[in-house]
Design a protein around this motif. Structure first.
Motif, PDB file in Angstrom:
ATOM      1  N   HIS A 150      38.268  -3.581  10.055  1.00  0.00           N
ATOM      2  CA  HIS A 150      38.122  -3.848  11.319  1.00  0.00           C
ATOM      3  C   HIS A 150      36.673  -4.469  11.591  1.00  0.00           C
ATOM      4  CE1 HIS A 150      37.327  -3.281  15.840  1.00  0.00           C
ATOM      5  NE2 HIS A 150      38.661  -3.219  15.741  1.00  0.00           N
ATOM      6  N   CYS A 151      36.372  -5.476  12.200  1.00  0.00           N
ATOM      7  CA  CYS A 151      35.082  -6.252  11.966  1.00  0.00           C
ATOM      8  C   CYS A 151      34.256  -5.720  12.687  1.00  0.00           C
ATOM      9  CB  CYS A 151      35.401  -7.730  12.383  1.00  0.00           C
ATOM     10  SG  CYS A 151      36.060  -9.108  11.296  1.00  0.00           S
ATOM     11  N   MET A 152      34.389  -4.871  13.751  1.00  0.00           N
ATOM     12  CA  MET A 152      33.529  -4.041  14.456  1.00  0.00           C
ATOM     13  C   MET A 152      33.438  -2.648  13.943  1.00  0.00           C
ATOM     14  SD  MET A 152      33.345  -3.054  18.577  1.00  0.00           S
ATOM     15  CE  MET A 152      31.697  -2.187  19.121  1.00  0.00           C
ATOM     16  N   ALA A 247      27.042   5.342   5.132  1.00  0.00           N
ATOM     17  CA  ALA A 247      26.005   4.888   6.088  1.00  0.00           C
ATOM     18  C   ALA A 247      26.374   3.565   7.097  1.00  0.00           C
ATOM     19  CB  ALA A 247      24.590   4.350   5.290  1.00  0.00           C
ATOM     20  N   ASN A 248      27.720   3.044   6.266  1.00  0.00           N
ATOM     21  CA  ASN A 248      28.056   1.735   6.799  1.00  0.00           C
ATOM     22  C   ASN A 248      29.180   1.915   7.830  1.00  0.00           C
ATOM     23  OD1 ASN A 248      26.164   0.286   5.468  1.00  0.00           O
ATOM     24  ND2 ASN A 248      27.245   0.090   3.776  1.00  0.00           N
ATOM     25  N   PHE A 249      29.735   3.287   7.863  1.00  0.00           N
ATOM     26  CA  PHE A 249      30.810   3.410   8.684  1.00  0.00           C
ATOM     27  C   PHE A 249      30.686   4.105  10.009  1.00  0.00           C
ATOM     28  CE2 PHE A 249      35.323   5.863   8.164  1.00  0.00           C
ATOM     29  CZ  PHE A 249      35.965   5.057   9.107  1.00  0.00           C
ATOM     30  N   PRO A 250      30.695   3.388  10.881  1.00  0.00           N
ATOM     31  CA  PRO A 250      30.322   4.005  12.321  1.00  0.00           C
ATOM     32  C   PRO A 250      30.909   5.442  12.753  1.00  0.00           C
ATOM     33  CG  PRO A 250      30.643   1.430  12.583  1.00  0.00           C
ATOM     34  CD  PRO A 250      31.107   2.123  11.078  1.00  0.00           C
ATOM     35  N   LEU A 251      32.141   5.475  12.456  1.00  0.00           N
ATOM     36  CA  LEU A 251      32.853   6.580  12.863  1.00  0.00           C
ATOM     37  C   LEU A 251      32.431   8.090  12.059  1.00  0.00           C
ATOM     38  CD1 LEU A 251      35.470   7.651  14.147  1.00  0.00           C
ATOM     39  CD2 LEU A 251      36.615   7.583  12.276  1.00  0.00           C
ATOM     40  N   TYR A 252      31.676   7.659  10.794  1.00  0.00           N
ATOM     41  CA  TYR A 252      30.942   8.705  10.073  1.00  0.00           C
ATOM     42  C   TYR A 252      29.780   9.214  11.009  1.00  0.00           C
ATOM     43  CZ  TYR A 252      28.560  11.405   6.476  1.00  0.00           C
ATOM     44  OH  TYR A 252      27.895  12.488   6.123  1.00  0.00           O
ATOM     45  N   ASP A 253      29.273   7.952  10.962  1.00  0.00           N
ATOM     46  CA  ASP A 253      27.948   8.071  11.692  1.00  0.00           C
ATOM     47  C   ASP A 253      27.812   9.075  13.024  1.00  0.00           C
ATOM     48  OD1 ASP A 253      24.998   7.858  12.599  1.00  0.00           O
ATOM     49  OD2 ASP A 253      25.098   6.125  12.284  1.00  0.00           O
ATOM     50  N   ALA A 254      28.879   8.712  13.856  1.00  0.00           N
ATOM     51  CA  ALA A 254      29.073   9.401  15.306  1.00  0.00           C
ATOM     52  C   ALA A 254      29.569  10.937  14.917  1.00  0.00           C
ATOM     53  CB  ALA A 254      30.069   8.490  15.979  1.00  0.00           C
ATOM     54  N   VAL A 287      32.303  -7.938   6.482  1.00  0.00           N
ATOM     55  CA  VAL A 287      31.019  -8.058   6.834  1.00  0.00           C
ATOM     56  C   VAL A 287      30.757  -7.691   8.213  1.00  0.00           C
ATOM     57  CG1 VAL A 287      28.635  -9.193   6.788  1.00  0.00           C
ATOM     58  CG2 VAL A 287      30.148  -9.588   5.004  1.00  0.00           C
ATOM     59  N   LEU A 288      29.925  -6.441   8.612  1.00  0.00           N
ATOM     60  CA  LEU A 288      29.652  -6.046  10.093  1.00  0.00           C
ATOM     61  C   LEU A 288      28.775  -6.833  10.647  1.00  0.00           C
ATOM     62  CD1 LEU A 288      29.929  -2.352   9.722  1.00  0.00           C
ATOM     63  CD2 LEU A 288      31.715  -4.003  10.532  1.00  0.00           C
ATOM     64  N   GLU A 289      29.363  -7.773  11.539  1.00  0.00           N
ATOM     65  CA  GLU A 289      28.229  -8.541  12.477  1.00  0.00           C
ATOM     66  C   GLU A 289      27.502  -7.751  13.258  1.00  0.00           C
ATOM     67  OE1 GLU A 289      28.064 -11.568  11.179  1.00  0.00           O
ATOM     68  OE2 GLU A 289      29.771 -12.223  10.498  1.00  0.00           O
ATOM     69  N   SER A 290      26.473  -8.524  13.978  1.00  0.00           N
ATOM     70  CA  SER A 290      25.613  -7.700  14.751  1.00  0.00           C
ATOM     71  C   SER A 290      26.078  -7.638  16.215  1.00  0.00           C
ATOM     72  CB  SER A 290      24.225  -8.557  14.897  1.00  0.00           C
ATOM     73  OG  SER A 290      23.437  -7.907  16.003  1.00  0.00           O
ATOM     74  N   VAL A 291      25.696  -6.180  16.799  1.00  0.00           N
ATOM     75  CA  VAL A 291      26.256  -5.966  17.954  1.00  0.00           C
ATOM     76  C   VAL A 291      24.854  -5.425  18.565  1.00  0.00           C
ATOM     77  CG1 VAL A 291      28.490  -5.491  17.979  1.00  0.00           C
ATOM     78  CG2 VAL A 291      26.938  -3.482  17.643  1.00  0.00           C
ATOM     79  N   HIS A 363      35.504 -17.217  14.433  1.00  0.00           N
ATOM     80  CA  HIS A 363      34.596 -16.160  13.318  1.00  0.00           C
ATOM     81  C   HIS A 363      33.273 -16.004  13.964  1.00  0.00           C
ATOM     82  CE1 HIS A 363      33.877 -20.597  12.584  1.00  0.00           C
ATOM     83  NE2 HIS A 363      32.811 -20.223  11.976  1.00  0.00           N
ATOM     84  N   PHE A 364      32.455 -15.216  13.571  1.00  0.00           N
ATOM     85  CA  PHE A 364      31.163 -15.096  13.823  1.00  0.00           C
ATOM     86  C   PHE A 364      30.152 -15.562  12.978  1.00  0.00           C
ATOM     87  CE2 PHE A 364      33.062 -12.251  16.639  1.00  0.00           C
ATOM     88  CZ  PHE A 364      32.270 -11.743  17.672  1.00  0.00           C
ATOM     89  N   LYS A 365      29.038 -16.361  13.511  1.00  0.00           N
ATOM     90  CA  LYS A 365      28.117 -16.914  12.638  1.00  0.00           C
ATOM     91  C   LYS A 365      26.968 -15.976  12.674  1.00  0.00           C
ATOM     92  CE  LYS A 365      25.185 -20.896  12.502  1.00  0.00           C
ATOM     93  NZ  LYS A 365      24.978 -22.305  13.315  1.00  0.00           N
ATOM     94  N   THR A 366      26.519 -15.601  11.738  1.00  0.00           N
ATOM     95  CA  THR A 366      25.395 -14.554  11.409  1.00  0.00           C
ATOM     96  C   THR A 366      24.018 -15.078  12.080  1.00  0.00           C
ATOM     97  OG1 THR A 366      26.510 -13.680   9.718  1.00  0.00           O
ATOM     98  CG2 THR A 366      24.130 -13.168   9.709  1.00  0.00           C
ATOM     99  N   GLY A 367      23.400 -14.244  12.580  1.00  0.00           N
ATOM    100  CA  GLY A 367      22.146 -14.664  13.259  1.00  0.00           C
ATOM    101  C   GLY A 367      20.960 -14.307  12.317  1.00  0.00           C
ATOM    102  N   ALA A 368      19.784 -14.753  12.427  1.00  0.00           N
ATOM    103  CA  ALA A 368      18.704 -14.652  11.677  1.00  0.00           C
ATOM    104  C   ALA A 368      18.141 -13.368  11.218  1.00  0.00           C
ATOM    105  CB  ALA A 368      17.546 -15.576  12.329  1.00  0.00           C
ATOM    106  N   LEU A 369      17.932 -12.329  12.403  1.00  0.00           N
ATOM    107  CA  LEU A 369      17.662 -11.015  12.248  1.00  0.00           C
ATOM    108  C   LEU A 369      19.008 -10.171  11.762  1.00  0.00           C
ATOM    109  CD1 LEU A 369      15.997  -9.925  15.395  1.00  0.00           C
ATOM    110  CD2 LEU A 369      14.815 -10.419  13.435  1.00  0.00           C
ATOM    111  N   VAL A 370      20.029 -10.435  11.723  1.00  0.00           N
ATOM    112  CA  VAL A 370      20.931  -9.823  11.034  1.00  0.00           C
ATOM    113  C   VAL A 370      21.041 -10.292   9.606  1.00  0.00           C
ATOM    114  CG1 VAL A 370      23.495  -9.445  10.784  1.00  0.00           C
ATOM    115  CG2 VAL A 370      22.523  -9.777  13.243  1.00  0.00           C
TER     116      VAL A 370
END
Length: 382
Positions: A150-152, A247-254, A287-291, A363-370
């Motif tokens: 899942h991309c998010m 560390a990259n799995f939001p469900l674990y973090d929450a 690749v998890l894009e920025s939110v 698709h998502f274009k990666t931003g500079a900060l990301v």
């Protein structure tokens, strides 16, 4: 200690699936532990879209059939239901063969359309949620997710599958409210799961989806089924086996922030087949894009370059309009056939447009900060 059963299943042959499901459920205590005669049992598969089965977007009907037969043997009465993000249950069920399975089981096949306000359990972030009435009133809920990326949220398995109990357009409303923050959205998913309280979760991992899931990834032969009384425990046990660092799995973090999981995994026991010899090591995570939110004083031009943003490929677009219809803030509109304009200042980066596109034209274009953050993360120890 929660058991997570892992059982080899090489393909969707009826006998092979029935054997693997029976074994996995048996390791969790047997279907008679969960279903008593006369009870209404909701089977909740993943029925995201009317994609051919070979694309591995939906829970395979062979798994639903095998679970349903165990429910019937235990004396239960079956309902099969979902609220898909794309298409209708009636169309999806015809395309993937779920209608034939429902007829074979004598089950009611329904589209969730009756939102009901439900009080959430103590310790929830949200005090009440509007969820499908059937999921709240059924005597037993059996959760039947599909193994996908899942991309998010990185992965969609047991917990994420229950977002399907949110009815129709309310999904977009929740994406608008919580979809701009991964942990906030993961908290919502945890509260839904704790409110619906599935008695049993059985994951279809015979064939999964890798890459840019949950609708536009590529099929991946994984060759197993998993089952547990606890959907969260199952998801967190399987994630590292699929190469997902906590560390990259939001469900674990929450879940960790709320004290729902022990960091050493000592509250979960894997039973059944050895995962080291069963689960392939070549699973491709997205690749998890920025939110990440951008401060209000940042100009539009800078904002466009700082953050990742959705981009349409008009050559792939089928002009179906599903992306514009589902966009929570209304940031996407068509100005000509196959040509969409996206307002990146109001876009909340919720990935709904990418998720529902049947042609993989967004698709998502990666931003500079990301990009900088990803490079730093790659060289820093976890």
């Amino acid at each position: 200690m929660t058991k997570v059963a892992l059982c080899a299943c090489p393909d969707y042959d009826t006998a092979n699936v029935a054997s693997a499901v029976d074994r996995a459920v048996g390791l969790c205590g047997g279907m008679e532990t969960f279903v008593r005669p006369g009870q209404r049992v909701l089977l909740k598969p993943n029925m995201l879209s009317a994609a051919p089965l070979e694309q591995r977007v939906t829970t395979d009907p062979a798994v639903v059939r095998a679970v349903g037969k165990l429910v019937l043997k235990a004396g239960g009465r079956i309902i099969i239901g979902d609220s898909p993000a794309i298409d209708k249950v009636s169309r999806i069920s015809r395309v993937i063969g779920m209608k034939e399975v429902a007829d074979e089981l004598g089950a009611d096949l329904i589209e969730f359309c009756r939102p009901t306000l439900a009080k959430t359990p103590e310790g929830s972030i949200y005090h009440a949620l509007e969820l499908e009435e059937t999921a709240l009133t059924a005597d037993v809920v059996i959760n039947l997710p599909k193994l996908k990326t899942h991309c998010m949220m990185l992965l969609t398995m047991g917990v994420k599958n229950l977002f399907g109990t949110v009815v129709g357009p309310r999904k977009s409303q929740w994406h608008m409210h919580a979809g701009a923050d991964r942990i906030m959205f993961a908290d919502l998913l945890l509260d839904i799961c704790r409110t619906v309280k599935p008695a049993l979760t059985i994951l279809d991992g015979v064939w999964g989806m890798q890459g840019r899931g949950p609708n536009n990834g590529t099929p991946w032969h994984s060759g197993f089924l998993a089952a547990s009384r606890d959907a969260l425990a199952m998801d967190l046990a399987l994630a590292p086996l699929l190469g997902a660092h906590p560390a990259n799995f939001p469900l674990y973090d929450a879940a960790a922030r709320r004290g729902f999981v022990r960091s050493d995994g000592s509250d979960t026991q894997m039973v059944g087949d050895d995962p080291n010899g069963l689960i392939p090591k070549d699973f491709q995570l997205p690749v998890l894009e920025s939110v990440m939110p951008v401060p209000g004083f940042v100009s539009g031009l800078i904002c466009r370059h700082l953050t990742s943003r959705p981009v349409q490929d008009p050559d792939l677009c089928r002009n179906c309009g599903k992306c514009a219809a589902i966009c929570p803030p209304g940031s996407l509109r068509f100005v000509a056939a196959h040509r969409a304009v996206i307002d990146h200042l109001t876009c909340i980066r919720c990935y709904c447009c990418q998720e529902v596109c049947p042609a993989n034209a967004i698709h998502f274009k990666t931003g500079a900060l990301v990009g900088i953050a990803e490079r730093l993360r790659a060289v820093m120890p976890h």
